[in-house]
Design a protein around this motif. Structure first.
Motif, short mmCIF file in Angstrom:
data_model
loop_
_atom_site.label_atom_id
_atom_site.label_comp_id
_atom_site.label_asym_id
_atom_site.label_seq_id
_atom_site.Cartn_x
_atom_site.Cartn_y
_atom_site.Cartn_z
N LYS A 114 0.83 -1.20 0.00
CA LYS A 114 0.00 0.00 0.00
C LYS A 114 0.87 1.26 0.00
CE LYS A 114 -3.81 1.75 2.84
NZ LYS A 114 -3.26 2.28 4.11
N GLY A 115 2.02 1.18 0.63
CA GLY A 115 2.93 2.32 0.68
C GLY A 115 3.38 2.80 -0.69
N GLN A 116 3.38 1.91 -1.67
CA GLN A 116 3.76 2.29 -3.03
C GLN A 116 2.72 3.23 -3.64
OE1 GLN A 116 6.67 1.20 -4.85
NE2 GLN A 116 7.24 0.76 -2.74
N HIS A 133 3.64 3.38 -13.97
CA HIS A 133 5.06 3.48 -13.63
C HIS A 133 5.44 2.79 -12.33
CE1 HIS A 133 5.79 6.27 -16.92
NE2 HIS A 133 4.70 6.92 -16.57
N VAL A 134 4.47 2.61 -11.45
CA VAL A 134 4.84 2.10 -10.13
C VAL A 134 4.19 0.75 -9.83
CG1 VAL A 134 4.75 2.57 -7.64
CG2 VAL A 134 5.18 4.44 -9.25
N PRO A 137 4.43 -2.38 -13.06
CA PRO A 137 5.74 -3.02 -13.21
C PRO A 137 6.06 -3.99 -12.07
CG PRO A 137 5.93 -0.67 -13.63
CD PRO A 137 4.53 -0.90 -13.12
N GLN A 138 5.62 -3.65 -10.88
CA GLN A 138 5.87 -4.56 -9.75
C GLN A 138 4.92 -5.75 -9.77
OE1 GLN A 138 6.67 -2.61 -5.83
NE2 GLN A 138 6.39 -0.72 -6.97
N ARG A 141 5.85 -8.65 -12.36
CA ARG A 141 6.85 -9.61 -11.93
C ARG A 141 6.19 -10.80 -11.23
NH1 ARG A 141 11.82 -6.60 -9.64
NH2 ARG A 141 13.11 -7.40 -11.29
N HIS A 216 14.46 -10.77 -8.23
CA HIS A 216 13.94 -9.81 -7.27
C HIS A 216 14.96 -9.49 -6.18
CE1 HIS A 216 10.70 -7.46 -5.75
NE2 HIS A 216 10.92 -7.90 -4.54
N SER A 217 15.79 -10.48 -5.84
CA SER A 217 16.71 -10.19 -4.76
C SER A 217 18.08 -9.72 -5.24
CB SER A 217 16.87 -11.43 -3.86
OG SER A 217 17.07 -12.57 -4.64
N HIS A 219 18.70 -8.46 -8.88
CA HIS A 219 18.59 -7.61 -10.06
C HIS A 219 19.50 -8.04 -11.20
CE1 HIS A 219 15.92 -5.01 -7.94
NE2 HIS A 219 16.74 -5.07 -6.94
N ASN B 89 9.25 3.48 1.43
CA ASN B 89 8.42 3.36 0.24
C ASN B 89 9.12 3.77 -1.04
OD1 ASN B 89 6.42 2.52 1.93
ND2 ASN B 89 5.27 4.43 1.89
N PHE B 91 10.54 2.94 -4.73
CA PHE B 91 10.04 2.02 -5.75
C PHE B 91 11.10 0.94 -5.97
CE2 PHE B 91 8.28 6.29 -7.18
CZ PHE B 91 7.15 6.16 -6.39
N HIS B 93 11.59 -1.46 -7.96
CA HIS B 93 11.99 -1.90 -9.30
C HIS B 93 12.84 -0.85 -10.00
CE1 HIS B 93 8.44 0.53 -9.68
NE2 HIS B 93 8.55 0.58 -11.00
N LEU B 102 11.66 9.71 -11.52
CA LEU B 102 10.36 9.30 -12.04
C LEU B 102 9.28 10.38 -11.99
CD1 LEU B 102 8.64 7.03 -13.28
CD2 LEU B 102 8.01 6.38 -10.96
N VAL B 106 7.28 12.16 -14.99
CA VAL B 106 5.89 11.78 -15.21
C VAL B 106 4.94 12.93 -14.87
CG1 VAL B 106 4.07 10.27 -14.35
CG2 VAL B 106 6.30 9.33 -14.90
N TYR B 135 20.05 -0.24 -6.53
CA TYR B 135 18.63 -0.52 -6.27
C TYR B 135 18.36 -0.41 -4.78
CZ TYR B 135 17.64 -2.03 -11.00
OH TYR B 135 17.42 -2.04 -12.34
N ASP B 137 17.10 -2.31 -2.59
CA ASP B 137 17.47 -3.40 -1.68
C ASP B 137 18.98 -3.60 -1.56
OD1 ASP B 137 18.01 -4.61 -4.06
OD2 ASP B 137 16.52 -6.21 -3.86
N GLN B 138 19.73 -2.77 -2.27
CA GLN B 138 21.19 -2.80 -2.08
C GLN B 138 21.64 -1.70 -1.12
OE1 GLN B 138 21.92 -2.26 -6.28
NE2 GLN B 138 22.45 -4.42 -6.57
#
Lengths: 219, 244
Positions: A114-116, A133-134, A137-138, A141, A216-217, A219, B89, B91, B93, B102, B106, B135, B137-138
């Motif tokens: 939800k935070g996205q 855009h957000v 795409p997620q 996957r 995912h972990s 890239h 939060n 993104f 990806h 972004l 946009v 990214y 997570d890095q």
């Protein structure tokens, strides 16, 4: 009585297989497009649209595909619209596929945190910008493995269209059996061909699932 | 004229009234800390200011413009008021640089090269110039939160709302994020932050708002609020957080 070699039988079955393949592809692509509409209806912030989407999904998931085929084929004829078997088959399969894909994708979109939504909203993005855009795409996957997996159901679903007279693999099997009196051999081959169509799809789904998890972990 | 005017704001979730008539005026360049127990309504108030929650009655205006629920007006407001979240939060990806680019591209239709340039500057500003291609997570939690700050700054907001932005961080990462916030405050950015960092609130903020049961219980400069709490509730709250 004419003699049929295994090669003759196989050749005839493979000729009909192309129609199974064509119908599968048409149903999957058409179902995907309509499924997108179902998805957007299901996650809309308009109540009536959500309700409509839910009704659609429950209707098509809650009745047998065979009944849907009958209704498309015979039902429209009642209104004086004569529907060729291929059209009824394509139509029913597209609508059926859309219900399932829309529902699979809804789950994937709702799996996005939800935070996205909140972060992208706080940056001033509108609904479709957030989606494009957000969120999608997620969701994509997560969605690819079950979507490819469901294509197997579509391929197998096409077998039912033989009952309304569409000539595809199963229907060809029946015709060839009537000519050769060798049901076990013929249907054995039919099953084998279905397996050859479906197994690679199942495998692809499994491989994609593993790959996308790894991606995912790292890239 | 105040930059953000909050007047008699009420908000309920079902039968539970979370905000029971809030009045706060925030001037340009002020740094406001909102403190209080969990459930006191402080996060909800912050979320109302940028329209993530709709208010039931009262009014909120930013730069004289009323906060409306209509989608377009809301988007315009959000261009003026940025928000940083407890859970970052980002993104996941997109790279750090892309995260910052972004919304510029946009929403503001900034050309890509220019957006990338701004993104580089903003990441530099939060001390992460070399992490453009990493990214989320890095990155460590502290780094992710700094990227989130850079992302909000890239939209050139006139105020930033910070919702417990250090609460999800390991203790050793809190300081790097607070340092960035402190710098923003020194540069004159208007900040409204819900925080549990009492020392930070005392050092950096111009005013402290103590919320209790959906109301502004005490409000004033940090030296008053922290050294001379007038109400037993605030005394108790401060006692608790000092003990903790």
């Amino acid at each position: 009585m004419a003699q049929f070699t295994v090669f003759d039988i196989l050749r005839n079955l493979l000729l009909a297989t192309q129609w199974t393949v064509v119908l599968s592809i048409v149903s999957f692509i058409g179902g995907g497009l309509v499924g997108m509409l179902v998805l957007f209806a299901r996650i809309s912030n308009r109540g009536w649209l959500r309700l409509l989407g839910r009704g659609y999904v429950e209707l098509f998931q809650g009745t047998p595909l065979l009944m849907q085929l009958f209704l498309a084929f015979f039902g429209l004829a009642l209104f004086g619209i004569s529907v060729p078997a291929w059209l009824a088959a394509g139509l029913a399969l597209i609508l059926w596929t859309a219900a399932f894909l829309g529902e699979i994708w809804r789950g994937c979109v709702q799996a996005v945190a939800k935070g996205q939504w909140e972060a992208s909203a706080s940056l001033g993005m509108g609904y479709f910008q957030q989606m494009q855009h957000v969120i999608l795409p997620q969701a994509l996957r997560v969605a690819i493995p079950p979507t490819v997996g469901f294509s197997v159901q579509v391929v197998k679903g096409t077998a039912l269209t033989s009952i309304i007279g569409f000539i595809e693999l199963t229907r060809a099997g029946t015709v060839v059996t009537n000519a050769t009196y060798q049901p076990f051999l013929v249907y054995g081959l039919v099953a084998l061909i279905y397996f050859c169509l479906c197994w690679p799809l199942s495998r692809a789904s499994q491989i994609l699932e593993r790959k996308l998890n790894v991606a995912h972990s790292h890239h | 004229m105040s930059l953000i005017a909050i007047t008699d704001v009420r908000k309920s979730f079902g039968s539970n009234e979370v905000l029971k008539g809030i009045d706060i005026d925030i001037a340009r360049g002020e740094v406001i800390a909102i403190i209080g127990k969990s459930g006191s309504g402080k996060s909800t108030l912050l979320r109302c200011i940028n329209g993530l929650e709709t208010i039931d009655s009262g009014s909120i205006s930013v730069e004289g413009a009323q906060l409306l629920t209509e989608a377009r007006a809301l988007r315009e407001l959000r261009l003026k008021v940025g928000m940083i979240f407890q859970q970052f939060n980002l993104f996941p990806h997109l790279t750090a640089g892309r995260n910052v680019m972004l919304s510029q591209m946009v929403v503001k239709k900034t050309p890509k090269d220019e957006a990338a340039e701004i993104a580089r500057n903003m990441l530099q500003r939060v001390g992460l110039g070399e992490k453009f291609d990493a990214y989320p997570d890095q990155l460590s939690g502290g780094q992710q939160q700094r990227v989130a700050i850079a992302r909000a700054l890239a939209m050139q907001p006139i105020a930033l709302l910070c919702d417990e932005i250090t609460s999800a961080l390991d203790p050793e990462l809190v300081a790097e994020v607070l340092a960035v916030v402190k710098e923003l405050a020194a540069e004159g950015m208007t900040l409204v932050m819900v925080t549990h960092e009492m020392r930070f609130a005392r050092d950096v903020c111009s005013r402290v708002v103590f919320m209790h049961q959906g109301r502004v219980h005490e409000i004033g400069p940090p030296e008053d609020v922290f050294t001379n709490p007038r109400t037993p509730e605030l005394q108790q709250f401060l006692g608790m957080s000092q003990a903790a």
